[in-house]
Write a protein that holds these residues in place. Structure first.
Motif, PDB file in Angstrom:
ATOM      1  N   PHE A  14       0.842  -1.187   0.158  1.00  0.00           N
ATOM      2  CA  PHE A  14      -0.060   0.012   0.143  1.00  0.00           C
ATOM      3  C   PHE A  14       0.893   1.274  -0.046  1.00  0.00           C
ATOM      4  O   PHE A  14       0.400   2.395  -0.612  1.00  0.00           O
ATOM      5  N   HIS A  15       1.986   1.257   0.909  1.00  0.00           N
ATOM      6  CA  HIS A  15       2.796   2.522   0.911  1.00  0.00           C
ATOM      7  C   HIS A  15       3.608   2.624  -0.610  1.00  0.00           C
ATOM      8  O   HIS A  15       3.468   3.604  -0.955  1.00  0.00           O
ATOM      9  N   ALA A  16       3.827   1.537  -1.070  1.00  0.00           N
ATOM     10  CA  ALA A  16       4.497   1.819  -2.270  1.00  0.00           C
ATOM     11  C   ALA A  16       3.635   2.473  -3.432  1.00  0.00           C
ATOM     12  O   ALA A  16       3.995   3.180  -4.211  1.00  0.00           O
ATOM     13  N   LYS A  17       2.376   1.852  -3.190  1.00  0.00           N
ATOM     14  CA  LYS A  17       1.133   2.291  -4.329  1.00  0.00           C
ATOM     15  C   LYS A  17       0.850   3.894  -4.230  1.00  0.00           C
ATOM     16  O   LYS A  17       0.721   4.575  -4.966  1.00  0.00           O
ATOM     17  N   GLY A  44      -6.032  -4.172  -8.938  1.00  0.00           N
ATOM     18  CA  GLY A  44      -6.181  -3.581  -7.472  1.00  0.00           C
ATOM     19  C   GLY A  44      -6.378  -2.319  -7.235  1.00  0.00           C
ATOM     20  O   GLY A  44      -5.803  -1.435  -7.999  1.00  0.00           O
ATOM     21  N   LYS A  45      -7.491  -1.650  -6.810  1.00  0.00           N
ATOM     22  CA  LYS A  45      -7.893  -0.495  -6.382  1.00  0.00           C
ATOM     23  C   LYS A  45      -7.316  -0.189  -5.166  1.00  0.00           C
ATOM     24  O   LYS A  45      -6.864  -0.960  -4.233  1.00  0.00           O
ATOM     25  N   LEU A  46      -7.012   1.309  -5.036  1.00  0.00           N
ATOM     26  CA  LEU A  46      -6.238   1.883  -4.059  1.00  0.00           C
ATOM     27  C   LEU A  46      -6.821   1.520  -2.438  1.00  0.00           C
ATOM     28  O   LEU A  46      -6.406   1.267  -1.712  1.00  0.00           O
ATOM     29  N   PHE A  77     -10.193 -10.645  -4.502  1.00  0.00           N
ATOM     30  CA  PHE A  77     -10.294  -9.601  -5.269  1.00  0.00           C
ATOM     31  C   PHE A  77      -9.193  -9.547  -6.303  1.00  0.00           C
ATOM     32  O   PHE A  77      -9.111  -8.981  -7.252  1.00  0.00           O
ATOM     33  N   GLU A  78      -8.045  -9.466  -5.651  1.00  0.00           N
ATOM     34  CA  GLU A  78      -6.635  -9.409  -6.100  1.00  0.00           C
ATOM     35  C   GLU A  78      -6.272 -10.763  -7.144  1.00  0.00           C
ATOM     36  O   GLU A  78      -5.867 -10.373  -8.370  1.00  0.00           O
ATOM     37  N   ASN A  79      -6.783 -11.664  -6.731  1.00  0.00           N
ATOM     38  CA  ASN A  79      -6.614 -12.761  -7.585  1.00  0.00           C
ATOM     39  C   ASN A  79      -7.531 -12.937  -8.953  1.00  0.00           C
ATOM     40  O   ASN A  79      -7.225 -13.460  -9.932  1.00  0.00           O
ATOM     41  N   TYR A  80      -8.774 -12.576  -8.552  1.00  0.00           N
ATOM     42  CA  TYR A  80      -9.642 -12.871  -9.587  1.00  0.00           C
ATOM     43  C   TYR A  80      -9.984 -11.338 -10.229  1.00  0.00           C
ATOM     44  O   TYR A  80     -10.817 -11.481 -11.453  1.00  0.00           O
ATOM     45  N   GLY A  81      -9.896 -10.141  -9.645  1.00  0.00           N
ATOM     46  CA  GLY A  81      -9.998  -9.181 -10.144  1.00  0.00           C
ATOM     47  C   GLY A  81      -9.252  -8.651 -11.356  1.00  0.00           C
ATOM     48  O   GLY A  81      -8.124  -9.095 -11.679  1.00  0.00           O
ATOM     49  N   GLN A  82      -9.582  -7.436 -11.842  1.00  0.00           N
ATOM     50  CA  GLN A  82      -8.723  -7.069 -12.901  1.00  0.00           C
ATOM     51  C   GLN A  82      -7.450  -6.309 -12.627  1.00  0.00           C
ATOM     52  O   GLN A  82      -6.514  -6.275 -13.124  1.00  0.00           O
ATOM     53  N   TRP A 125      -8.833  -1.010  -1.851  1.00  0.00           N
ATOM     54  CA  TRP A 125      -8.617  -2.253  -1.305  1.00  0.00           C
ATOM     55  C   TRP A 125      -7.101  -2.636  -0.827  1.00  0.00           C
ATOM     56  O   TRP A 125      -6.844  -3.050   0.127  1.00  0.00           O
ATOM     57  N   LEU A 126      -6.370  -1.743  -1.495  1.00  0.00           N
ATOM     58  CA  LEU A 126      -4.870  -1.841  -0.920  1.00  0.00           C
ATOM     59  C   LEU A 126      -4.861  -1.242   0.431  1.00  0.00           C
ATOM     60  O   LEU A 126      -4.090  -1.475   1.159  1.00  0.00           O
ATOM     61  N   PHE A 127      -5.540  -0.102   0.461  1.00  0.00           N
ATOM     62  CA  PHE A 127      -5.421   0.577   1.864  1.00  0.00           C
ATOM     63  C   PHE A 127      -6.209  -0.404   3.048  1.00  0.00           C
ATOM     64  O   PHE A 127      -5.278  -0.539   3.871  1.00  0.00           O
ATOM     65  N   LEU A 128      -7.024  -1.151   2.697  1.00  0.00           N
ATOM     66  CA  LEU A 128      -7.624  -1.991   3.530  1.00  0.00           C
ATOM     67  C   LEU A 128      -6.610  -3.132   4.041  1.00  0.00           C
ATOM     68  O   LEU A 128      -6.405  -3.677   4.860  1.00  0.00           O
ATOM     69  N   TYR A 129      -5.937  -3.740   2.857  1.00  0.00           N
ATOM     70  CA  TYR A 129      -5.008  -4.571   2.781  1.00  0.00           C
ATOM     71  C   TYR A 129      -3.619  -4.277   3.776  1.00  0.00           C
ATOM     72  O   TYR A 129      -3.258  -4.918   4.687  1.00  0.00           O
ATOM     73  N   GLY A 130      -3.348  -3.011   3.541  1.00  0.00           N
ATOM     74  CA  GLY A 130      -2.415  -2.460   4.356  1.00  0.00           C
ATOM     75  C   GLY A 130      -2.562  -2.151   5.641  1.00  0.00           C
ATOM     76  O   GLY A 130      -1.713  -2.525   6.664  1.00  0.00           O
ATOM     77  N   ALA A 131      -3.590  -1.454   6.252  1.00  0.00           N
ATOM     78  CA  ALA A 131      -4.309  -1.382   7.374  1.00  0.00           C
ATOM     79  C   ALA A 131      -4.503  -2.499   8.218  1.00  0.00           C
ATOM     80  O   ALA A 131      -3.794  -2.482   9.499  1.00  0.00           O
ATOM     81  N   THR A 132      -4.936  -3.644   7.643  1.00  0.00           N
ATOM     82  CA  THR A 132      -5.259  -4.804   8.439  1.00  0.00           C
ATOM     83  C   THR A 132      -4.037  -5.408   8.664  1.00  0.00           C
ATOM     84  O   THR A 132      -3.843  -6.236   9.776  1.00  0.00           O
ATOM     85  N   GLY A 133      -2.889  -5.319   7.925  1.00  0.00           N
ATOM     86  CA  GLY A 133      -1.435  -5.749   8.211  1.00  0.00           C
ATOM     87  C   GLY A 133      -0.993  -5.291   9.372  1.00  0.00           C
ATOM     88  O   GLY A 133      -0.052  -5.959   9.996  1.00  0.00           O
ATOM     89  N   LEU A 134      -1.376  -4.121  10.043  1.00  0.00           N
ATOM     90  CA  LEU A 134      -0.909  -3.643  10.935  1.00  0.00           C
ATOM     91  C   LEU A 134      -1.932  -3.693  12.233  1.00  0.00           C
ATOM     92  O   LEU A 134      -1.642  -3.912  13.466  1.00  0.00           O
TER      93      LEU A 134
END
Length: 338
Positions: free
Chosen positions: A33-36, A112-114, A105-110, A116-125
């Motif tokens: 997420f940070h890189a995006k 990755g939206k920002l 969504f990452e595997n089957y979507g076209q 979703w990446l935010f939720l992914y990064g936030a849940t990681g912490l």
């Protein structure tokens, strides 16, 4: 060594495995997420995806084994932890669900939206932060038992310096472990751009890592002096080894040498500190309510559980090693050729 001590040792190995593998996964999400956000996703996100795709489904196996084992060996833990961790556990479960949705969504979507990446990064912490409350509560002082049952003293927990120190330790550890492994992975892939960026992040997070560890020790002394004194009196050498391994790991990465050895030093750093903490806490799992010498199941059941979980460990670890050899450390896969 009797059955309960063998059982606790095996379960502690499962928890240690989850901490390491989960930290790499959680930290990778934040870095993606940070890189995006900083327009650096073209540098590292392909590398992160090559690591996550094969292993994300097995990360929580270690976690499940640990909690099933704790309840199996020490039935009282279901009563005390089940009552007090209803809210933190529910929060962690929701966060894990959100994280699992991202993978779908990452595997089957076209694309990755920002968001979703935010939720992914936030849940990681947030996931390790919420789960760290388990270790905090286990130190005692936050649970009250009366005729109406077991209650968690939320105000005491929220105002506790030790509780916040453990939360920050969980977050910093995730970023430190993940950046260390991804630095090694980028070096193995000969991806120089990703390597430079990840190495920089690792060196940045190494400083807060050693600082927050000191805060945890100081706050533990205030919160549970018995545990603190036992740790520094009888098991100081384990924490001394942990500090030595930390210095070696950071030095090797700083000098750009032996990155595989540096990551091994990181594993030993956390292994010695984690087991030093666990051993010095014995005989209590939850102070002062759950004593492993008194709260264990009957001897025959304990023996069967020991056998089952040792077999589970012997099955899971080779499977993980095989997964790493076939995908993560495959010469062509690591370079993105397949």
């Amino acid at each position: 060594m009797d059955y309960q001590h063998i059982g606790v040792t095996v379960l502690w190995l499962f928890l240690y495995g989850y901490i390491i593998i989960g930290a790499i996964d959680f930290g990778a999400g934040f870095f993606a997420f940070h890189a995006k956000l900083t327009k650096q996703d073209h540098i590292i996100n392909n590398l992160i995806s090559r690591y996550l795709n094969p292993v994300w489904e097995v990360t929580n196996v270690f976690f499940v084994f640990f909690f099933v084992g704790i309840v199996g060996f020490f039935p009282d833990s279901a009563y005390y932890f089940g009552s007090t961790l209803l809210i933190p556990g529910s929060v962690a479960l929701i966060l894990l669900t959100i994280r699992g949705s991202f993978y779908a969504f990452e595997n089957y979507g076209q694309e990755g939206k920002l968001s979703w990446l935010f939720l992914y990064g936030a849940t990681g912490l947030l996931i390790p932060a919420s789960l760290s409350t388990i270790l905090t509560i286990a130190e005692g002082g936050f649970i009250k038992e009366d005729k109406h049952g077991v209650h968690l003293e939320w105000l005491d927990l929220l105002l506790s310096p030790y509780a916040w120190a453990v939360v920050f330790l969980a977050i910093v550890s995730v970023l430190y472990i993940s950046s260390g492994f991804l630095t090694y992975y980028a070096n193995k892939a000969k991806d120089n751009e990703a390597y430079k960026l990840l190495r920089q992040w690792f060196l940045i997070w190494a400083i807060p890592m050693i600082i927050i560890c000191q805060f945890v020790f100081l706050s533990l002394r205030q919160h549970n002096e018995t545990h603190f004194n036992n740790a520094i009196t009888h098991f100081w050498w384990l924490f001394g080894l942990s500090t030595t391994f930390f210095i070696i790991a950071v030095t090797l990465i700083y000098l750009r040498r032996a990155h595989g050895l540096a990551f091994i030093m990181m594993l030993l750093q956390f292994g010695t500190a984690f087991f030093g903490y666990g051993i010095s806490k014995m005989p209590y799992i939850l102070y002062p309510y759950i004593d492993i010498n008194k709260a264990v199941v009957n001897e025959q059941m304990a023996l069967m559980l020991v056998i089952v979980f040792i077999l589970g460990l012997l099955l899971l670890v080779p499977s993980l090693i095989l997964l790493l050899r076939l995908f993560i450390f495959d010469a062509d896969y690591v370079k993105g050729k397949k």
